[in-house]
Design an enzyme around this catalytic site. Structure first.
Site, short mmCIF file in Angstrom:
data_model
loop_
_atom_site.label_atom_id
_atom_site.label_comp_id
_atom_site.label_asym_id
_atom_site.label_seq_id
_atom_site.Cartn_x
_atom_site.Cartn_y
_atom_site.Cartn_z
N GLU A 31 0.81 -1.21 0.00
CA GLU A 31 0.00 0.00 0.00
C GLU A 31 0.85 1.27 0.00
O GLU A 31 0.38 2.34 0.38
CB GLU A 31 -0.94 -0.03 1.21
N SER A 167 -6.82 -2.11 2.25
CA SER A 167 -7.08 -1.56 0.91
C SER A 167 -7.77 -2.54 -0.02
O SER A 167 -7.76 -2.34 -1.24
CB SER A 167 -5.78 -1.05 0.26
N TYR A 237 -9.60 3.36 -4.97
CA TYR A 237 -8.65 4.40 -5.34
C TYR A 237 -8.70 4.82 -6.80
O TYR A 237 -7.83 5.56 -7.25
CB TYR A 237 -7.23 3.93 -4.97
N ARG A 276 -11.25 3.80 11.96
CA ARG A 276 -12.36 3.67 11.01
C ARG A 276 -12.90 2.25 11.13
O ARG A 276 -12.15 1.28 11.01
CB ARG A 276 -11.90 3.92 9.58
N ASP A 278 -15.34 -0.58 9.67
CA ASP A 278 -16.05 -0.99 8.46
C ASP A 278 -17.13 -2.00 8.82
O ASP A 278 -16.86 -2.99 9.53
CB ASP A 278 -15.07 -1.60 7.46
N GLU A 291 -14.15 -5.10 10.05
CA GLU A 291 -12.79 -4.87 10.51
C GLU A 291 -12.67 -3.45 11.02
O GLU A 291 -13.54 -2.60 10.78
CB GLU A 291 -11.77 -5.14 9.40
N ASN A 293 -9.80 -0.23 11.29
CA ASN A 293 -8.54 0.28 10.75
C ASN A 293 -7.99 1.35 11.68
O ASN A 293 -8.69 2.32 11.98
CB ASN A 293 -8.78 0.85 9.35
N GLY A 297 -7.09 5.61 5.64
CA GLY A 297 -6.62 6.36 4.49
C GLY A 297 -7.02 7.82 4.58
O GLY A 297 -8.07 8.17 5.13
#
Length: 330
Positions: A31, A167, A237, A276, A278, A291, A293, A297
């Site tokens: 990443e 990602s 992305y 974050r 999810d 999950e 994070n 990002g």
């Protein structure tokens, strides 16, 4: 809060604008490119807020630089193992350099998805049923027999993804048993352990959590609508591959529940400053945590900045407040 307000935020009598902040980005993970984009955006936002910030890679020159000119705080914009497995945070602890985000122990826990899911479930937080399968066991026990048992136990469809990674790299939705072997091979290209979990249909939602000093706060949920139905690397992305709705198109009561679940997950994993979470919200309005994070990002298509904007907050101010809090930990 404008530039003048930035001067009102202080740490031990030092204005935020006088802090020396180091943004770490790059690294050697898969990443790297995303990390560099995150780092540049963080750098620009901090500088726009009046913070003295510089960007640096996590390489052999880092520790000498920390020793020669210790920053007041570090922002870790490294994704993948470099920024999320806890090792870099442990090194920063050894150097006495404070950083934004959770400590090394919590980072290690959140980074390993099977371990994190076990903690979440123990805390009573819904997360899809799963099995974690190392590549060695997969080979030793016989791939066909193992895959048959997984399908028997978890059913179809399934989500296959690396046990450690982000990602969307190596992740795939498996809708029929014949596609499972290829999904496992693709996953093992990114990690030695595959996480196979029951696929829960519903709305993809991300909830960012920030703590600016008055306790963790869930920002408005972001609804994720990937064009091809899977929120993989390309969907995350590549412009035009995904549509985001902020706030998510949820019933107010469900939106409140989603935020509370995100806060509970943040607390259960021992996180701080920001994260974050999810989730999938199923047809009954039940949120399921996928999950968490610890180094979200920060690119132009990333979810935490979208949530900050939806909350009516200034991205640079939020980052400035976070580095000011981190600096007090020196």
């Amino acid at each position: 809060m404008g530039a003048s307000a930035a001067e009102e935020s202080s740490v031990s009598g030092t204005a935020t604008t006088e802090l020396h902040v180091l943004v770490l980005a790059g690294g050697l993970s898969y990443e790297r490119d995303v990390s560099l984009r995150s780092g540049r955006r963080v750098l620009d936002a901090l500088r726009a807020f009046g913070v003295q910030a510089e960007l640096r890679d996590a390489d052999v020159a880092l520790l000498p630089a920390l020793a020669a000119d210790p920053p007041d705080a570090v922002v870790i914009a490294l994704h993948g193992a470099t920024g999320e497995d806890g090792s870099l945070r442990g090194v920063l602890d050894l150097c006495g350099v404070p950083y934004v985000g959770c400590d090394a122990r919590a980072s290690r826990l959140a980074w390993d998805k099977p371990s994190a899911k076990a903690v979440l479930r123990e805390a009573g937080i819904a997360t899809p049923d799963w099995v974690a399968l190392p590549h060695d066991r997969f080979s030793e026990l016989g791939a066909v027999a193992v895959l048959d048992r997984i399908v028997d136990r978890l059913g179809l469809p399934l989500m296959v993804k690396p046990a450690q990674g982000g990602s969307g790299l190596g992740a795939a939705v498996v809708r029929d048993a014949a596609s499972l072997p290829a999904a496992m091979v693709g996953c093992f290209a990114y990690d030695q352990t595959a996480l196979v979990e029951r696929y829960v249909p519903g709305m993809d939602v991300a909830v960012s959590v920030i703590d600016l000093g008055d306790g963790p706060r869930a920002l408005p949920p972001v609804e994720i609508v990937p064009r091809n139905g899977v929120y993989d690397y390309a969907a995350r992305y590549t412009a035009g591959r995904t549509t985001w709705h902020t706030p998510a198109r949820l019933d107010p009561a469900v939106a409140e529940s989603v935020g509370q679940v995100a806060l509970a997950a943040h607390a259960a994993l021992g996180l701080r400053d920001l994260s974050r979470v999810d989730l999938i919200v199923d047809s009954a309005g039940q949120p399921h945590v996928l999950e968490v994070n610890v180094a979200p990002g920060m690119t132009e298509t990333s979810l935490l900045p979208l949530a900050v904007q939806a909350a009516g907050l200034d991205f640079g101010r939020v980052l400035g407040e976070l580095v000011a809090r981190a600096a007090t930990r020196r």
